[in-house]
Design a protein around this motif. Structure first.
Motif, mmCIF file in Angstrom:
data_model
loop_
_atom_site.group_PDB
_atom_site.id
_atom_site.type_symbol
_atom_site.label_atom_id
_atom_site.label_comp_id
_atom_site.label_asym_id
_atom_site.label_seq_id
_atom_site.Cartn_x
_atom_site.Cartn_y
_atom_site.Cartn_z
ATOM 1 N N LYS A 48 57.418 32.487 57.140
ATOM 2 C CA LYS A 48 58.261 31.518 56.456
ATOM 3 C C LYS A 48 58.275 31.751 54.947
ATOM 4 O O LYS A 48 59.243 31.408 54.285
ATOM 5 N N ARG A 49 57.197 32.309 54.416
ATOM 6 C CA ARG A 49 57.084 32.493 52.976
ATOM 7 C C ARG A 49 56.728 33.936 52.641
ATOM 8 O O ARG A 49 56.170 34.666 53.460
ATOM 9 N N PHE A 50 57.064 34.309 51.399
ATOM 10 C CA PHE A 50 56.701 35.631 50.893
ATOM 11 C C PHE A 50 55.214 35.652 50.518
ATOM 12 O O PHE A 50 54.635 34.620 50.141
ATOM 13 N N ILE A 51 54.614 36.824 50.619
ATOM 14 C CA ILE A 51 53.202 37.025 50.268
ATOM 15 C C ILE A 51 53.135 38.050 49.143
ATOM 16 O O ILE A 51 53.672 39.150 49.267
ATOM 17 N N ARG A 52 52.488 37.681 48.051
ATOM 18 C CA ARG A 52 52.316 38.609 46.945
ATOM 19 C C ARG A 52 51.146 39.544 47.213
ATOM 20 O O ARG A 52 50.132 39.135 47.785
ATOM 21 N N PHE A 53 51.302 40.794 46.751
ATOM 22 C CA PHE A 53 50.231 41.771 46.954
ATOM 23 C C PHE A 53 48.935 41.318 46.293
ATOM 24 O O PHE A 53 47.847 41.504 46.845
ATOM 25 N N ARG A 54 49.050 40.709 45.118
ATOM 26 C CA ARG A 54 47.851 40.368 44.359
ATOM 27 C C ARG A 54 47.042 39.245 45.000
ATOM 28 O O ARG A 54 45.908 38.992 44.594
ATOM 29 N N THR A 55 47.630 38.550 46.007
ATOM 30 C CA THR A 55 46.900 37.480 46.699
ATOM 31 C C THR A 55 46.197 37.970 47.961
ATOM 32 O O THR A 55 45.555 37.175 48.642
ATOM 33 N N LEU A 56 46.303 39.269 48.261
ATOM 34 C CA LEU A 56 45.695 39.798 49.478
ATOM 35 C C LEU A 56 44.224 40.137 49.300
ATOM 36 O O LEU A 56 43.533 40.407 50.284
ATOM 37 N N GLY A 57 43.750 40.146 48.064
ATOM 38 C CA GLY A 57 42.341 40.434 47.831
ATOM 39 C C GLY A 57 42.136 41.772 47.138
ATOM 40 O O GLY A 57 43.095 42.461 46.739
ATOM 41 N N ALA A 58 40.870 42.133 47.001
ATOM 42 C CA ALA A 58 40.517 43.364 46.288
ATOM 43 C C ALA A 58 41.065 44.579 47.018
ATOM 44 O O ALA A 58 40.937 44.711 48.230
ATOM 45 N N GLY A 59 41.689 45.472 46.245
ATOM 46 C CA GLY A 59 42.222 46.703 46.792
ATOM 47 C C GLY A 59 43.682 46.656 47.173
ATOM 48 O O GLY A 59 44.247 47.686 47.579
ATOM 49 N N TYR A 60 44.319 45.486 47.044
ATOM 50 C CA TYR A 60 45.706 45.345 47.507
ATOM 51 C C TYR A 60 46.644 44.837 46.410
ATOM 52 O O TYR A 60 47.794 44.514 46.708
ATOM 53 N N SER A 61 46.192 44.732 45.175
ATOM 54 C CA SER A 61 47.095 44.351 44.093
ATOM 55 C C SER A 61 48.007 45.529 43.756
ATOM 56 O O SER A 61 47.751 46.669 44.152
ATOM 57 N N GLU A 62 49.080 45.248 43.012
ATOM 58 C CA GLU A 62 50.040 46.300 42.672
ATOM 59 C C GLU A 62 49.365 47.423 41.880
ATOM 60 O O GLU A 62 49.606 48.610 42.132
ATOM 61 N N GLU A 63 48.514 47.048 40.906
ATOM 62 C CA GLU A 63 47.844 48.059 40.089
ATOM 63 C C GLU A 63 46.930 48.931 40.940
ATOM 64 O O GLU A 63 46.896 50.161 40.786
ATOM 65 N N GLU A 64 46.189 48.298 41.861
ATOM 66 C CA GLU A 64 45.263 49.062 42.703
ATOM 67 C C GLU A 64 46.016 49.949 43.693
ATOM 68 O O GLU A 64 45.591 51.073 43.985
ATOM 69 N N LEU A 65 47.133 49.453 44.218
ATOM 70 C CA LEU A 65 47.922 50.273 45.143
ATOM 71 C C LEU A 65 48.535 51.468 44.423
ATOM 72 O O LEU A 65 48.548 52.592 44.954
ATOM 73 N N LYS A 66 49.054 51.228 43.207
ATOM 74 C CA LYS A 66 49.634 52.333 42.442
ATOM 75 C C LYS A 66 48.568 53.362 42.081
ATOM 76 O O LYS A 66 48.836 54.578 42.097
ATOM 77 N N ALA A 67 47.363 52.889 41.746
ATOM 78 C CA ALA A 67 46.276 53.820 41.426
ATOM 79 C C ALA A 67 45.887 54.642 42.650
ATOM 80 O O ALA A 67 45.611 55.844 42.551
ATOM 81 N N ALA A 68 45.880 54.005 43.833
ATOM 82 C CA ALA A 68 45.547 54.734 45.058
ATOM 83 C C ALA A 68 46.627 55.760 45.395
ATOM 84 O O ALA A 68 46.330 56.876 45.847
ATOM 85 N N LEU A 69 47.902 55.416 45.158
ATOM 86 C CA LEU A 69 48.995 56.342 45.429
ATOM 87 C C LEU A 69 48.978 57.522 44.469
ATOM 88 O O LEU A 69 49.343 58.644 44.839
ATOM 89 N N ALA A 70 48.572 57.261 43.230
ATOM 90 C CA ALA A 70 48.509 58.334 42.225
ATOM 91 C C ALA A 70 47.256 59.190 42.364
ATOM 92 O O ALA A 70 47.110 60.184 41.652
ATOM 93 N N GLY A 71 46.346 58.815 43.256
ATOM 94 C CA GLY A 71 45.118 59.575 43.436
ATOM 95 C C GLY A 71 44.041 59.252 42.435
ATOM 96 O O GLY A 71 43.020 59.941 42.368
ATOM 97 N N GLU A 72 44.233 58.190 41.622
ATOM 98 C CA GLU A 72 43.248 57.820 40.615
ATOM 99 C C GLU A 72 42.117 56.977 41.194
ATOM 100 O O GLU A 72 41.064 56.847 40.566
ATOM 101 N N ALA A 73 42.339 56.379 42.349
ATOM 102 C CA ALA A 73 41.313 55.544 42.985
ATOM 103 C C ALA A 73 41.416 55.711 44.496
ATOM 104 O O ALA A 73 42.448 56.133 45.027
ATOM 105 N N GLU A 74 40.347 55.382 45.160
ATOM 106 C CA GLU A 74 40.296 55.481 46.621
ATOM 107 C C GLU A 74 40.518 54.090 47.229
ATOM 108 O O GLU A 74 39.874 53.126 46.828
ATOM 109 N N HIS A 75 41.441 54.025 48.170
ATOM 110 C CA HIS A 75 41.729 52.743 48.823
ATOM 111 C C HIS A 75 40.753 52.527 49.982
ATOM 112 O O HIS A 75 40.584 53.406 50.834
ATOM 113 N N ARG A 76 40.148 51.367 49.995
ATOM 114 C CA ARG A 76 39.226 51.008 51.084
ATOM 115 C C ARG A 76 39.810 49.825 51.849
ATOM 116 O O ARG A 76 40.065 48.772 51.266
#
Length: 460
Positions: free
Chosen positions: A231-259
């Motif tokens: 019924k509602r939209f979910i923001r990435f930053r509310t999913l917890g550690a490792g799922y914010s936009e900055e963390e996802l972009k860092a994981a995609l760029a290879g700068e951080a490891e996604h767990r």
């Protein structure tokens, strides 16, 4: 082996009988589930026009008998589910057709739709509640569902299929552990984990793959997504550690490891409250409840004693001191959080007034230069009203100089960070207070129960 269920199909509120029949038969004949309609058979009606032919029989019933249908049952459905891998879809359709023919004795029109969208092949048998000759209705007799099950077992044996063995209740397997329910957020996190494992090119490619999974993506200051049944939209930053936009972009760029997120089970209570047996007996509970309550109290009291030993509480006085300290700590943290929330609300209101005051100042100055003209007031009522409201708020707060918006933003951010940092301590203090209060009440109730037998013997 086939499990059966007999269901009376009722007329939906606000819909006609014809519309309800069409929706039920259309679901059964769904081409995506019946191999494009090849697994649909019928008796005394066409699968394409079954709902209309059912309605024709109902009109004939009204004309020949002069009676209208009293209840809202428009048809009946038999669901027949087979053991996975034991039967083919074509044979299942034949078995369903034979079951419908022998159960209705050929007096009612029906369709048989075999669905293959699940691991187990199953039939949807829908037969009209009105007989073919239009003179009577189907009588849903007592234990009709049991008759369907026994007839289905007999037909399965004739087709060399297994049947469900009826076991005594004590020998039946009881399911005590239920699979955990997956929330929308957990489902979204698992989808994100699978997409990241595929190593998209960039963030935009990641969002496109998310859309291919059936999610609607809303781009903006904060990216948010919504699933098909959400019924509602979910923001990435509310999913917890490792799922914010900055963390996802860092994981995609290879700068951080996604767990992937590990879902932690909810902590179990160390012990529960004792049951006041005498009070429950006074309410009308029986001897069976009393026996269960005694066993329950013994178990919970032993757990309570273990809790007291672990926390080194050896007397009533020590217990009261610990309860008072935990309660004071809980209220202190709660008051500080409430004070922060109050100040945050004040800053938000003050910031809105400052912005409105600055935006409407030119309009109010022009209004004042016109000698407070009524015509100017009617033309710029919204701006002047906002300006007056802001000025009244400043006077009420005794503000001689207005603070800067940047300073308010900095204070707001600091208070919000401190408030979030206090929440773990607040929850921990609350749990500690609740455990101590439960232990205290258990001890009081236990000693009260011990005193009651002595008081009754003394009164005798």
């Amino acid at each position: 082996m086939a499990a059966t269920r007999l269901i009376a199909l009722h007329k939906n509120k606000g819909k006609s009988v014809a519309a309800c029949l069409k929706s039920r038969t259309d679901y059964a004949k769904n081409p995506d589930k019946t191999n494009r309609g090849e697994l649909v058979s019928s008796y005394e009606c066409s699968p394409l026009t079954a709902d209309e032919e059912f309605m024709l029989s109902k009109r004939q019933y009204e004309l020949s008998t002069g009676r209208r249908q009293k209840n809202d049952v428009i048809a009946y459905q038999i669901r027949q589910s087979f053991k996975p891998g034991e039967i083919t879809a074509e044979e299942a359709n034949k078995v369903g057709y034979e079951l419908a023919m022998r159960f209705t004795k050929g007096k009612y029109a029906f369709i048989v739709a075999t669905h293959t969208d699940r691991e187990h092949i199953h039939n949807h048998i829908i037969y009209n509640s009105t007989a073919l000759d239009g003179t009577r209705k189907f009588r849903d007799f007592f234990f009709s569902a049991l008759a369907v099950q026994r007839l289905s077992d007999l037909i399965c044996l004739e087709h060399q299929l297994s049947v469900i063995e009826i076991k005594p209740y004590r020998e039946r397997q009881k399911r005590t552990l239920y699979p955990p329910k997956e929330s929308n957020r957990d489902r979204l996190c698992s989808v994100i984990d699978r997409i990241l494992a595929e190593k998209p090119k960039d963030y935009e490619d990641f969002l496109q793959k998310l859309e291919q999974q059936g999610y609607e993506v809303k781009r903006g200051k904060y990216t948010s997504v919504k699933g098909a049944r959400q019924k509602r939209f979910i923001r990435f930053r509310t999913l917890g550690a490792g799922y914010s936009e900055e963390e996802l972009k860092a994981a995609l760029a290879g700068e951080a490891e996604h767990r992937p997120r590990q879902k932690c089970p909810a902590p179990e209570q160390k012990f529960q409250m004792l049951v006041d047996i005498q009070a429950k007996l006074a309410e009308g509970k029986g001897a069976g409840f009393a026996r269960w309550a005694k066993q329950h109290n013994l178990k919970e009291m032993s757990r309570t004693l273990v809790f007291l030993q672990e926390n080194q509480i050896g007397s009533i006085e020590e217990m009261q001191e610990r309860v008072d300290a935990a309660t004071a700590r809980y209220h202190e943290l709660g008051d500080s959080i409430k004070a922060s929330e109050k100040r945050l609300a004040e800053i938000a209101v003050l910031k809105a007034h400052i912005i409105n005051y600055a935006k409407t100042r030119s309009a109010y100055d022009a209004y004042r230069k016109t000698g407070y003209s009524k015509h100017f007031l009617e033309t710029h009522r919204t701006e002047i009203t906002l300006h007056k409201a802001a000025k009244a708020a400043f006077d009420e707060a005794n503000l001689k100089m207005l603070p800067k918006v940047k300073e308010l933003d900095a204070e707001y951010s600091k208070l919000l960070t401190e408030k979030k940092a206090r929440y773990p301590d607040y929850r921990k203090a609350k749990e500690e207070m609740q455990e101590l209060l439960r232990a205290q009440k258990n001890i009081e109730l236990f000693f009260d129960e011990e005193k009651k037998p002595e008081q009754t013997e003394h009164s005798r």
